[in-house]
Design an enzyme around this catalytic site. Structure first.
Site, PDB file in Angstrom:
ATOM      1  N   HIS A  21      -2.479  -5.758  -7.672  1.00 37.66           N
ATOM      2  CA  HIS A  21      -3.273  -4.694  -7.067  1.00 37.66           C
ATOM      3  C   HIS A  21      -3.635  -3.612  -8.071  1.00 37.66           C
ATOM      4  CE1 HIS A  21      -2.524  -6.391  -3.104  1.00 37.66           C
ATOM      5  NE2 HIS A  21      -1.234  -6.390  -3.367  1.00 37.66           N
ATOM      6  N   HIS A  34       0.980   4.285 -11.808  1.00 30.00           N
ATOM      7  CA  HIS A  34      -0.023   3.239 -11.651  1.00 30.00           C
ATOM      8  C   HIS A  34      -1.406   3.870 -11.536  1.00 30.00           C
ATOM      9  CE1 HIS A  34       1.020   4.291  -7.434  1.00 30.00           C
ATOM     10  NE2 HIS A  34      -0.279   4.120  -7.234  1.00 30.00           N
ATOM     11  N   HIS A  41      -5.727   3.735 -10.172  1.00 29.45           N
ATOM     12  CA  HIS A  41      -6.762   3.320  -9.222  1.00 29.45           C
ATOM     13  C   HIS A  41      -8.117   3.544  -9.887  1.00 29.45           C
ATOM     14  CE1 HIS A  41      -3.883   3.175  -5.820  1.00 29.45           C
ATOM     15  NE2 HIS A  41      -3.314   4.191  -6.456  1.00 29.45           N
ATOM     16  N   HIS A  88      -1.268   7.759 -10.379  1.00 28.90           N
ATOM     17  CA  HIS A  88      -0.184   8.270  -9.554  1.00 28.90           C
ATOM     18  C   HIS A  88       1.140   8.022 -10.256  1.00 28.90           C
ATOM     19  CE1 HIS A  88      -2.844   7.568  -5.730  1.00 28.90           C
ATOM     20  NE2 HIS A  88      -3.170   8.666  -6.395  1.00 28.90           N
ATOM     21  N   THR A  91      -0.745   5.528  -0.176  1.00 32.04           N
ATOM     22  CA  THR A  91      -2.168   5.193  -0.036  1.00 32.04           C
ATOM     23  C   THR A  91      -2.392   3.686   0.034  1.00 32.04           C
ATOM     24  OG1 THR A  91      -2.541   5.207  -2.438  1.00 32.04           O
ATOM     25  CG2 THR A  91      -2.834   7.293  -1.256  1.00 32.04           C
TER      26      THR A  91
END
Length: 321
Positions: free
Chosen positions: A90, A118, A120, A144, A231
Site C-alpha cells: 500500500h 510512511h 501517501h 506520516h 486514514t
C-alpha cells in the site's frame, strides 16, 4: 491410504481457503475502492472523528499550550541496525525495530515511541496526493510518522478505546525539481530492493547512522492539532494528529521512485500494478475544533493565493504608472 490422501487434500483445501480469505480481506481496502471500506470495517463509515480533514487556518483556534514536541533517544542519529525499509503493498514504510526514538510534550499526556514513517502520493507525478489539505490546497504528497503510546501493547483491545493511543505527525510534501532532500535520497536509493509488495531492506550492514531529523520541517513549533482516526482500515478513532504548517521538499526525480513500487494486486496478463493514488479523501470535520500552536499573518495563504496576490500587485502598479 485413500483416507490419508483425503485428509491431505482437505488440509490443503482448508489452507487455501484461509490464505485466500486473508488476501481477499487485505485487497478490499485498496485506495481506489475506499468508498467500500465500511462494508468490511464498520468504523470507516463513521461521520465523526475520521481522518484526514481539510484544515483552514482562519477556522482553527490558537492554543498557547501547544508547545513544540520534544524528541529524544537519538532522533538525530539512529543506529541503522534498528531501521528497515519495506513495501507493504500500500505504501513504502521506514520501520523502527525498537523503541529507540521517544516523543513527549506538545500538550500530550503520555510518552510515545516511533513505530514507523510512511508516505501517501497521487495518481501521477503531476497530480496531488496529500491526505490532509491546508487552506484549500492539496499538496503533492504527505508523510506520516506514527508514534505509539508506551503504555499500550500494540494491537490490544485497550488501545482502541484510548483517545491518545497513537500520535501521528503529518508532514506535507512539495515536489521541487531544484530541491533534493539528502535523507530522502538515502532512503529511496534502496527502493530497487523493495520494488514488489512484501519485500524489505535492512540497513544492518550500513556503517553510518541515519539522520532522521531531515524527515521533518526545520520548525516544529508551528502545527495544527485535532482528534481523528487512522486514514486506512480499520479506521480506529484513537489518533491525536499533529499536522505541521510548513512542508518539506523533495525533488521530482526522488518522487518518481515512489511511483515505481508495485502493490499486491495482480492484473490479468499484466502482472503487478504500481502503487498510485494511495490517499484517502478528506472526511467531514463534524463539529470538531482544529487547534493551532501559532499566530501568523500570512498563514492563511497558499501557493496559489500568494501568486495571485503578486500578479494583482504588479497589475495595479502598471495601471498606476
Amino acid at each position: 491410504m485413500a483416507s490419508k490422501l483425503n485428509l491431505i487434500f482437505i488440509w490443503y483445501y482448508l489452507s487455501f481457503l484461509v490464505l485466500y480469505s486473508v488476501c481477499f480481506r487485505e485487497d478490499q481496502w485498496g485506495y481506489h475502492i475506499n468508498s467500500q471500506w465500511g462494508d468490511e470495517f464498520n468504523v470507516c463509515n463513521h461521520t465523526h472523528d475520521q481522518s484526514p480533514i481539510k484544515i483552514v487556518y482562519k477556522d482553527s483556534v490558537y492554543d498557547p499550550v501547544l508547545t513544540p514536541p520534544i524528541l529524544h533517544g537519538g532522533w538525530t542519529y539512529v543506529p541503522t541496525s534498528v531501521l528497515m525499509l519495506q513495501n507493504n503493498g500500500h505504501t513504502i514504510e521506514l520501520v523502527f525495530k525498537d523503541r529507540h526514538i521517544r516523543m513527549h510534550g506538545a500538550h500530550l499526556t503520555h510518552e510515545f515511541y516511533l513505530k514507523q514513517c510512511h508516505f501517501h502520493w497521487g495518481e501521477s507525478i503531476d497530480q496531488q496526493g496529500s491526505e490532509h489539505w491546508l487552506n484549500g490546497h492539496q499538496y503533492d504528497a504527505e508523510m506520516h510518522c506514527v508514534f505509539i503510546n508506551v503504555n499500550f501493547v500494540e494491537g490490544t483491545e485497550a488501545e482502541t478505546y484510548d483517545r491518545e493511543a497513537w500520535a501521528v505527525f503529518g508532514v506535507l510534501i512539495k515536489f521541487d525539481a531544484e530541491k533534493t532532500n539528502p535523507y530522502i535520497e538515502y532512503l529511496l536509493s534502496h527502493t530497487e530492493a523493495i520494488r514488489d509488495a512484501g519485500q524489505n531492506y535492512s540497513f544492518n550492514q550500513e556503517e553510518h547512522k541515519a539522520d532522521i531529523k531531515h524527515l521533518l520541517p526545520d520548525d516544529l513549533s508551528e502545527y495544527y492539532r485535532y482528534q481523528g482516526s487512522l486514514t486506512s482500515p480499520p479506521c480506529y478513532e484513537f489518533v491525536v494528529w499533529t499536522i505541521f504548517h510548513n512542508p518539506i521538499h523533495i525533488s521530482t526525480h526522488q518522487a518518481e521512485r515512489l511511483f515505481e513500487l508495485h502493490n499486491a494486486v495482480v492484473e490479468q496478463n499484466e502482472g503487478f500494478t504500481n502503487i498510485t493514488g494511495n490517499f484517502r479523501p478528506p472526511q467531514p470535520l463534524a463539529g470538531r475544533t482544529v487547534f493551532r500552536s501559532f499566530n501568523k499573518a500570512n498563514a492563511a495563504s497558499t501557493p496559489q493565493t500568494t501568486l495571485l496576490t503578486i500578479i494583482l500587485l504588479i497589475a495595479t502598479a502598471f495601471i498606476l504608472y
